[in-house]
Scaffold this active site. Structure first.
Site, short mmCIF file in Angstrom:
data_model
loop_
_atom_site.label_atom_id
_atom_site.label_comp_id
_atom_site.label_asym_id
_atom_site.label_seq_id
_atom_site.Cartn_x
_atom_site.Cartn_y
_atom_site.Cartn_z
N LYS A 191 48.58 -24.57 20.26
CA LYS A 191 48.47 -25.22 18.95
C LYS A 191 48.73 -26.71 19.09
O LYS A 191 49.86 -27.15 19.28
CB LYS A 191 49.48 -24.65 17.95
N GLY A 244 57.91 -31.78 20.98
CA GLY A 244 57.93 -32.30 19.62
C GLY A 244 59.31 -32.83 19.30
O GLY A 244 60.09 -33.17 20.20
N SER A 245 59.61 -32.87 18.01
CA SER A 245 60.88 -33.46 17.59
C SER A 245 62.05 -32.52 17.90
O SER A 245 61.88 -31.30 17.98
CB SER A 245 60.83 -33.73 16.09
N THR A 246 63.22 -33.09 18.03
CA THR A 246 64.42 -32.29 18.26
C THR A 246 64.66 -31.36 17.07
O THR A 246 65.06 -30.20 17.24
CB THR A 246 65.62 -33.21 18.53
N VAL A 248 62.45 -29.86 15.00
CA VAL A 248 61.60 -28.65 15.05
C VAL A 248 61.90 -27.86 16.33
O VAL A 248 61.83 -26.63 16.32
CB VAL A 248 60.10 -29.03 14.94
N GLY A 249 62.26 -28.55 17.40
CA GLY A 249 62.63 -27.86 18.64
C GLY A 249 63.79 -26.89 18.42
O GLY A 249 63.78 -25.76 18.90
N GLU A 266 60.57 -30.03 25.26
CA GLU A 266 60.52 -31.47 25.55
C GLU A 266 60.65 -32.16 24.20
O GLU A 266 59.72 -32.13 23.39
CB GLU A 266 59.18 -31.84 26.20
N CYS A 300 58.24 -40.60 23.18
CA CYS A 300 59.56 -40.02 23.44
C CYS A 300 60.35 -40.86 24.43
O CYS A 300 61.57 -40.95 24.37
CB CYS A 300 59.40 -38.61 23.96
N GLU A 398 66.05 -41.57 16.50
CA GLU A 398 64.76 -41.88 17.11
C GLU A 398 63.86 -42.50 16.03
O GLU A 398 63.45 -41.82 15.10
CB GLU A 398 64.13 -40.60 17.65
P1 NAD Z 1 57.00 -32.27 15.39
O1 NAD Z 1 58.24 -31.63 15.90
O2 NAD Z 1 56.92 -32.61 13.95
O3 NAD Z 1 55.72 -31.34 15.69
C1 NAD Z 1 55.42 -30.90 17.00
C2 NAD Z 1 54.55 -29.66 16.91
O4 NAD Z 1 55.33 -28.60 16.34
C3 NAD Z 1 53.33 -29.82 16.01
O5 NAD Z 1 52.23 -29.15 16.59
C4 NAD Z 1 53.77 -29.14 14.73
O6 NAD Z 1 52.70 -28.66 13.95
C5 NAD Z 1 54.60 -28.00 15.28
N1 NAD Z 1 55.55 -27.39 14.34
C6 NAD Z 1 56.05 -27.93 13.20
N2 NAD Z 1 56.87 -27.04 12.60
C7 NAD Z 1 56.90 -25.93 13.38
C8 NAD Z 1 57.57 -24.68 13.30
N3 NAD Z 1 58.37 -24.39 12.29
N4 NAD Z 1 57.39 -23.79 14.30
C9 NAD Z 1 56.59 -24.08 15.35
N5 NAD Z 1 55.91 -25.23 15.46
C10 NAD Z 1 56.07 -26.16 14.49
O7 NAD Z 1 56.77 -33.55 16.31
P2 NAD Z 1 55.65 -34.67 16.17
O8 NAD Z 1 56.01 -35.53 14.99
O9 NAD Z 1 54.31 -34.07 16.26
O10 NAD Z 1 55.89 -35.50 17.54
C11 NAD Z 1 56.85 -36.48 17.67
C12 NAD Z 1 58.10 -35.95 18.35
O11 NAD Z 1 57.76 -35.38 19.61
C13 NAD Z 1 59.09 -37.04 18.66
O12 NAD Z 1 60.38 -36.60 18.34
C14 NAD Z 1 58.95 -37.24 20.17
O13 NAD Z 1 60.09 -37.78 20.80
C15 NAD Z 1 58.66 -35.87 20.62
N6 NAD Z 1 57.98 -35.90 21.93
C16 NAD Z 1 58.70 -35.54 23.05
C17 NAD Z 1 58.11 -35.62 24.31
C18 NAD Z 1 58.86 -35.23 25.56
O14 NAD Z 1 58.20 -35.01 26.58
N7 NAD Z 1 60.18 -35.12 25.54
C19 NAD Z 1 56.80 -36.07 24.43
C20 NAD Z 1 56.11 -36.44 23.27
C21 NAD Z 1 56.71 -36.33 22.01
#
Ligand code: NAD
Length: 503
Positions: A191, A244-246, A248-249, A266, A300, A398
């Protein structure tokens, strides 16, 4: 005040948006209820893409297809050399379509086209690296357990993997996960972000053309709650690889814990670059600007905290400010652009909110500070904040925008304390000519990567990931394929059984 940007409309603006269907079991399909997502170019404002919008029914179909492909299909059973050949073919096809893919990422994310080309080139290299690892995957054998026993530890593919990616490096991040999962023999449901799904759909077509069997890779566009969440909780999924974000992680990890899935996370970063007086200050100033404003700070790894020795702060920051003035902000499709558009107007408002909060908490705007007027799209000027202290919001959270917060130190101990005073631990940089200083910082910083007299370089050979709340596990590196495997211990006994229990 910088002059307003004049953004010209590319050819794509005068044709219908490209439409993408979901990829399930090797077929391109619409969503059952016919829903669509729309994506406008944040740099230009016109509609670039429509994607079929998946929901629970499509997640079910995609997971079932991936599960069938894993249980009964050829992919996990074929020789590693055959899988490697297909991954190499995929890499070649990505290379052939590099310009198209880069353009899609630039149009959907607002990133500069020259940078997007470099990212897709980097992704090609990762696919080739993963192909090479496929053939090195092996287990262990133990012939030291006595004459009657031979112990063998197999590495088997873990099963169906859910891969969830963000918007900031759409093609690069899926390429840090999927080729390794495939090299191990896994199948996947992928996804991408709902804002930047197009290049992942192109990847799906490339993989089919390269010879990846139907059902091995399934791709769903959709929202996190509708698609990401069921991809995490589905009982037939064995592993979740999330970037993604911490915030949502953490939700994802909690949801995955119900069925004890393996998770790879990540997440966000609040990375510091520490600059000592004896450094090559010209190179450090350039890296400070690069670290702060690369990908419009939507990164990130952004070096969003510049931690400078007090003795050089004024002169060094003067050089950083002068370089920042030369950073070209503008049309993502212009080859000379260094800082493109912000991903969305909501995100732009969030970033300017951080700048306002910093000003109200005692920080001062040293350069930039606001939205860049333009005839189309949404842009921010690179911003440098001085007089930032450790506990200010902008120093702790962040920001994910082109905002560089400057903090100062007078001793190595204080520099390390500042660098470590964050819940994150993704990366850090140190600039000094002294090996002692560099080693002390490199050893003392709590982060997954430390760059010494360089910043934000990356190689497929080197593991990448975060300490603390920046993540769990590592991507890339020689163990990247192993992460997608289970270990199975087999004990072969020969001759008469030893250790009879009753007799
Ligand atoms: P996000 O957490 O909002 O979304 C990431 C993904 O998760 C998207 O595909 C989103 O649709 C999905 N998502 C949202 N809610 C969900 C849920 N409840 N269950 C499962 N999946 C869900 O992040 P973003 O705004 O797309 O990206 C930016 C963030 O990503 C920043 O915090 C950035 O630091 C981080 N990031 C980290 C790395 C790394 O390698 N450490 C690399 C790139 C980005």
């Amino acid at each position: 005040m910088n002059a307003p940007l004049k953004i010209s409309m590319p050819a794509e603006a005068s044709v219908a948006p490209k439409a993408y269907k979901l990829l399930i079991d090797g077929k391109h399909v619409d969503a059952r209820d016919g829903r669509m997502l729309e994506r406008k170019s944040p740099g230009h404002g016109f509609m670039v893409s429509h994607y079929a919008q998946a929901g629970a029914a499509e997640v079910e179909a995609a997971v079932q297809a991936a599960h069938r492909a894993f249980e009964t299909g050829p992919w996990p059973r074929m020789q590693a050399s055959e899988r490697a050949a297909i991954l190499l073919k995929a890499a070649d096809l990505i290379e052939i379509r590099l310009e198209d893919i880069a353009r899609l990422d630039a149009l959907e994310s607002g990133k500069p086209i020259a940078q997007a080309r470099a990212e897709i080139g980097g992704a090609v290299d990762i696919w080739r690296y993963a192909a090479s690892l496929a053939r090195t995957l092996h287990g262990e054998s133990y012939a030291n357990l006595g004459d009657a026993m031979l112990g063998i530890v197999l590495r088997e593919p873990i099963g169906v993997v859910s891969i969830i990616t963000p918007w900031n490096f759409p093609f690069l991040i899926v390429s840090q996960k999927l080729p390794f999962a495939l090299a191990a023999g896994c199948t996947a449901v992928v996804k991408p972000s709902e804002m930047t799904s197009a290049s992942t759909f192109v990847l799906g077509d490339i993989l089919l053309e390269a010879g990846v069997p139907a059902g091995v890779v399934n791709i769903l566009a959709g929202l996190g709650a509708d698609v990401g969440a069921p991809m995490v909780s589905h009982p037939l999924v064995e592993m979740v690889s999330f970037t993604g974000s911490t915030r949502v992680g953490k939700m994802t990890m909690a949801a995955a814990s119900n069925s004890l899935k393996r998770v790879s996370m990540e997440l966000g970063g609040k990375n510091g670059q520490i600059v000592f007086p004896d450094a090559d200050l010209k190179a450090a100033a350039d890296a400070a600007v690069f670290g702060g404003f690369f990908n419009a700070g939507e990164c990130c790894n952004a070096g969003s905290r510049l931690i400078v020795h007090e003795a050089i702060a004024d002169d060094f920051l003067g050089a950083v400010k002068a370089l920042t003035a030369r950073v070209t902000v503008g049309d993502p499709l212009d080859d000379l652009t260094k800082v493109g558009a912000m991903i969305s107007s909501d995100h732009l408002a969030k970033v300017t909110g951080y700048v306002a909060a910093a000003a109200s908490e005692g920080g001062s705007i040293y350069s930039g500070g606001g939205q860049r007027p333009s005839n189309a799209g949404q842009y921010l000027d690179p911003t440098i904040l001085r007089n930032v202290t450790e506990n200010m919001t902008v120093a702790r959270e962040e920001v994910f925008g082109p905002v560089l917060s400057v903090l100062t130190f007078e001793s190595i101990e204080k520099a390390l304390r500042i660098a470590n005073n964050t819940p994150y631990g993704l990366s850090a940089g140190v600039w000094s000519a002294s090996i002692d200083t560099c080693m002390s910082v490199a050893r003392g910083v709590r982060s997954g990567t430390v760059w010494v007299n360089t910043f934000m370089e990356g190689y497929p050979e080197l593991p990448f990931g975060g300490y603390k709340q920046s993540g769990l596990g590592r991507e890339l590196g020689k163990r990247a394929v192993e992460d997608y495997t289970e270990e199975k211990t087999i004990q072969f006994h020969r001759g008469q059984r030893t250790g009879w229990w009753v007799g």
